[in-house]
Scaffold this active site. Structure first.
Site, short mmCIF file in Angstrom:
data_model
loop_
_atom_site.label_atom_id
_atom_site.label_comp_id
_atom_site.label_asym_id
_atom_site.label_seq_id
_atom_site.Cartn_x
_atom_site.Cartn_y
_atom_site.Cartn_z
N HIS A 1 0.81 -1.21 0.00
CA HIS A 1 0.00 0.00 0.00
C HIS A 1 0.85 1.27 0.00
O HIS A 1 1.98 1.28 0.48
CB HIS A 1 -0.89 0.04 1.24
N TYR B 1 1.18 1.81 13.53
CA TYR B 1 2.06 2.66 12.75
C TYR B 1 1.57 4.09 12.74
O TYR B 1 0.38 4.36 12.76
CB TYR B 1 2.29 2.13 11.33
N LYS C 1 5.64 6.53 7.09
CA LYS C 1 5.12 5.62 8.11
C LYS C 1 6.23 5.16 9.04
O LYS C 1 7.36 4.95 8.60
CB LYS C 1 4.49 4.38 7.46
N ASP D 1 -6.53 -6.27 -1.88
CA ASP D 1 -5.14 -6.67 -2.08
C ASP D 1 -5.00 -7.81 -3.08
O ASP D 1 -3.96 -7.95 -3.72
CB ASP D 1 -4.49 -7.05 -0.75
#
Length: 192
Positions: free
Chosen positions: A59, A129, A69, A168
């Site tokens: 992603h 995250y 991130k 996904d």
């Protein structure tokens, strides 16, 4: 002037332990800035993946809403991956990965311009995250987790199909991705 440091950084926070357990500082803006990570985080995410070999990724969020991130696993173990998707990069399509676990406390910093994903190595993994921008669905994007042109060596048993979201399972191949991310002069290097 461009830095020769790799854009992907494995962060190993120091743990201070005694008979009670341990304490660690997982993020400090001045400390990270001194190490060349100058983004500001505005959103924290937390996921639970119940089945072993749950795979989330690959992603990213496109400009102008890209996301840096800072990823860590707070329960269980994951294999965390970043793929270079910066247009013009000499390391386009290359990847790096690291095992993050509640036990080792390691974190992976992934800047804008890299696709991110992970696979769980134990049941009931929790991952948190930090992101430098909020989630914007119109800027959500991804690449196929099993793209043969990338060739990620996922630690999944041969012939085993990981648990995937419907999204996904149908992400495009890297060859079909017109990247909006610019190369910043820092090639992807192996992480320690």
């Amino acid at each position: 002037m461009t830095s020769t440091a790799s854009p992907i950084r494995l962060i190993v926070p120091r743990r201070h332990g005694d008979d009670r357990g341990w304490f660690t500082e997982v993020y400090s803006e001045p400390t990270f800035a001194a190490e060349g990570i100058g983004c500001r985080f505005v959103q924290d995410n937390h996921s639970l993946s119940a089945p072993i070999f749950t795979l989330r990724g690959l992603h990213f969020q496109t400009p102008p809403r890209g996301q840096d991130k800072l990823v860590r696993c707070i329960r269980g173990r994951i294999f965390d991956v970043a793929v270079d998707v910066r247009k013009g990069s000499p390391t386009w399509g290359n990847w790096v990965g690291a095992e993050l676990s509640a036990q080792n406390g390691h974190q992976l910093f992934i800047p804008i311009g890299f696709a991110h994903g992970f696979v769980t190595l134990e049941p009931d993994c929790e991952v948190t995250y930090k992101c430098s921008d909020t989630y914007v669905p119109d800027h959500d994007g991804g690449i196929r987790w099993d793209d043969p042109a990338i060739g990620i060596d996922w630690p999944i048993p041969a012939g085993f199909v990981p648990e995937l979201s419907p999204k996904d399972a149908v992400q495009p191949l890297l060859a079909n991705f017109d990247s909006p991310f610019a190369y910043d002069g820092r090639p992807l290097l192996p992480i320690d």
